[in-house]
Design a protein around this motif. Structure first.
Motif, PDB file in Angstrom:
ATOM      1  N   ILE A 232      45.045  38.312  51.269  1.00  0.00           N
ATOM      2  CA  ILE A 232      45.248  37.989  49.855  1.00  0.00           C
ATOM      3  C   ILE A 232      44.389  36.791  49.473  1.00  0.00           C
ATOM      4  O   ILE A 232      43.744  36.766  48.419  1.00  0.00           O
ATOM      5  CB  ILE A 232      46.741  37.711  49.563  1.00  0.00           C
TER       6      ILE A 232
ATOM      7  N   ARG B 130      50.547  42.633  44.473  1.00  0.00           N
ATOM      8  CA  ARG B 130      49.459  41.710  44.137  1.00  0.00           C
ATOM      9  C   ARG B 130      48.076  42.303  44.370  1.00  0.00           C
ATOM     10  O   ARG B 130      47.134  41.972  43.638  1.00  0.00           O
ATOM     11  CB  ARG B 130      49.617  40.409  44.929  1.00  0.00           C
TER      12      ARG B 130
ATOM     13  N   GLN C  29      44.210  36.521  38.411  1.00  0.00           N
ATOM     14  CA  GLN C  29      45.393  37.346  38.643  1.00  0.00           C
ATOM     15  C   GLN C  29      46.220  37.553  37.380  1.00  0.00           C
ATOM     16  O   GLN C  29      47.076  38.438  37.324  1.00  0.00           O
ATOM     17  CB  GLN C  29      46.269  36.725  39.742  1.00  0.00           C
TER      18      GLN C  29
END
Length: 374
Positions: A106, A132, A320
């Protein structure tokens, strides 16, 4: 120059070793030791190789990020892929090593996390990843009840191939399930839901409603607006310019600045046609999200007609928290060309590159590549 596709890879080297020996799974060190003592073969690397073989022609276009040793590095390097190790596990790997590798991937902002294992591995990854980043499982375990797996290892390779080539691939939410192995060994199958992850699936690119007509396009815009509004919370929303974003504003019953930027919170208009300075002041030290679309025919998402979205504003929001919206007909009109970012900040443009989800309807998203003009 096309950006390199960043593929995260996690192999559970012990996945499935108890299957052929009727051990009903491989959870727990005791079961793994018993299976290995009985001559069990570690099949997960072999099944991962079947997926990666389809990607050999694209080695110059991708890079694999993985853990050291049997969790990915050995196989990736053996097959000739450009490989970067982001985690060093102990010799005897456990579930926490899968989770830590996922955390590192990530941080590396991989475009896709490809993993080989069973439902236990999917649980570990889901606990860290949630929704995510997109994931895809290569079926290699004894228990494959989760919806995050491809039908075969080669099918996983085909999906990744499409992504590397820049083809449209849809995203959908898939359930992560697992069963109690103790009960399974006693003939009791009791599956539990452990969460959801975003999974790419091959997309036959067919518009769900007839393209070209005003009525059908309005229906698609209504669907996009419904999806965005359903996901809204009490954060500040920076609403960019363009007709697709305007449709979201219209669905909330709010006045919209078609060629400007507005601020919304709790589905109420905070400010209209704000400047870059006003934007930055409004979201400074606050959680905010940015809803933007692309310029039809060109594909620019930043740097054309929305200079209010300065590099400072975009950084304050964070990649994000960028919500991209567009109809599939608008994406299709690009004829495979990428979306473009030209913020004036080269480093930021590089950070924005890669695959990004685009909301194309109600609970309907596709992954689409973003590049920066060279």
């Amino acid at each position: 120059m096309q950006p390199v596709f960043k593929l995260g890879l996690i192999i559970n080297p012990y996945a499935g070793i108890g299957g052929a020996l009727a051990l009903k799974g491989s959870d727990g060190a005791e079961i793994r030791q018993k299976a290995l003592a009985m001559g069990a073969k570690q099949l997960a690397p072999e099944r991962t190789a079947q997926a990666l073989e389809l990607l050999l022609p694209y080695q110059s276009q991708m890079k694999i990020y993985t853990a050291a040793g049997a969790m990915g590095e050995e196989l990736a390097r053996q097959m000739g892929f450009d490989t970067q190790v982001c985690y060093q596990p102990p010799a005897q790997t456990e579930s926490e090593d899968t989770e830590q590798t996922a955390r590192e991937l990530i941080e590396e902002k991989v475009d896709l996390l490809l993993f080989a294992g069973g439902d236990g591995t999917a649980r570990n990854i889901c606990a860290v990843v949630d929704e995510r980043i997109p994931v895809l499982g290569i079926p290699a375990g004894c228990k494959i009840h989760s919806g995050v797996y491809s039908v075969t290892p080669k099918a996983a390779g085909r999906v990744v191939e499409k992504l590397v080539k820049g083809e449209l691939v849809s995203l959908h939410q898939a359930e992560v399930m697992d069963i109690d192995e103790q009960g399974f060994r006693q003939g009791i199958v009791k599956a539990r839901h452990f969460g959801q992850m975003q999974v790419p699936a091959e997309l036959e690119y067919v518009q769900s409603v007839k393209m070209g007509g005003r009525e059908s396009e309005e229906l698609v815009l209504d669907d996009i607006a419904a999806h965005v509004i359903e996901q809204m919370d009490d954060e500040i929303y920076v609403m960019g310019s363009g007709s697709t974003v305007a449709a979201v504003m219209q669905s909330m019953g709010l006045d919209n600045t078609l060629l400007g930027v507005d601020l919304v919170q709790n589905q109420q208009l905070l400010a209209s046609d704000v400047t870059a300075h006003e934007l930055l002041e409004a979201i400074k030290d606050k959680s905010a999200k940015l809803v933007i679309t692309l310029i039809g025919g060109q594909g620019h998402i930043f740097g054309r007609g929305n200079q209010q979205l300065s590099p400072q504003v975009i950084r304050a929001v964070g990649k994000q928290n960028i919500i991209l919206v567009a109809t599939k007909s608008k994406l299709n009109a690009l004829n495979g060309r990428p979306l473009l970012t030209d913020t004036g900040d080269h480093q930021l443009d590089q950070e924005l590159c890669g695959l990004m989800p685009v909301i194309t309807g109600y609970h309907d998203q596709v992954l689409y590549p973003v590049q920066t003009p060279q």
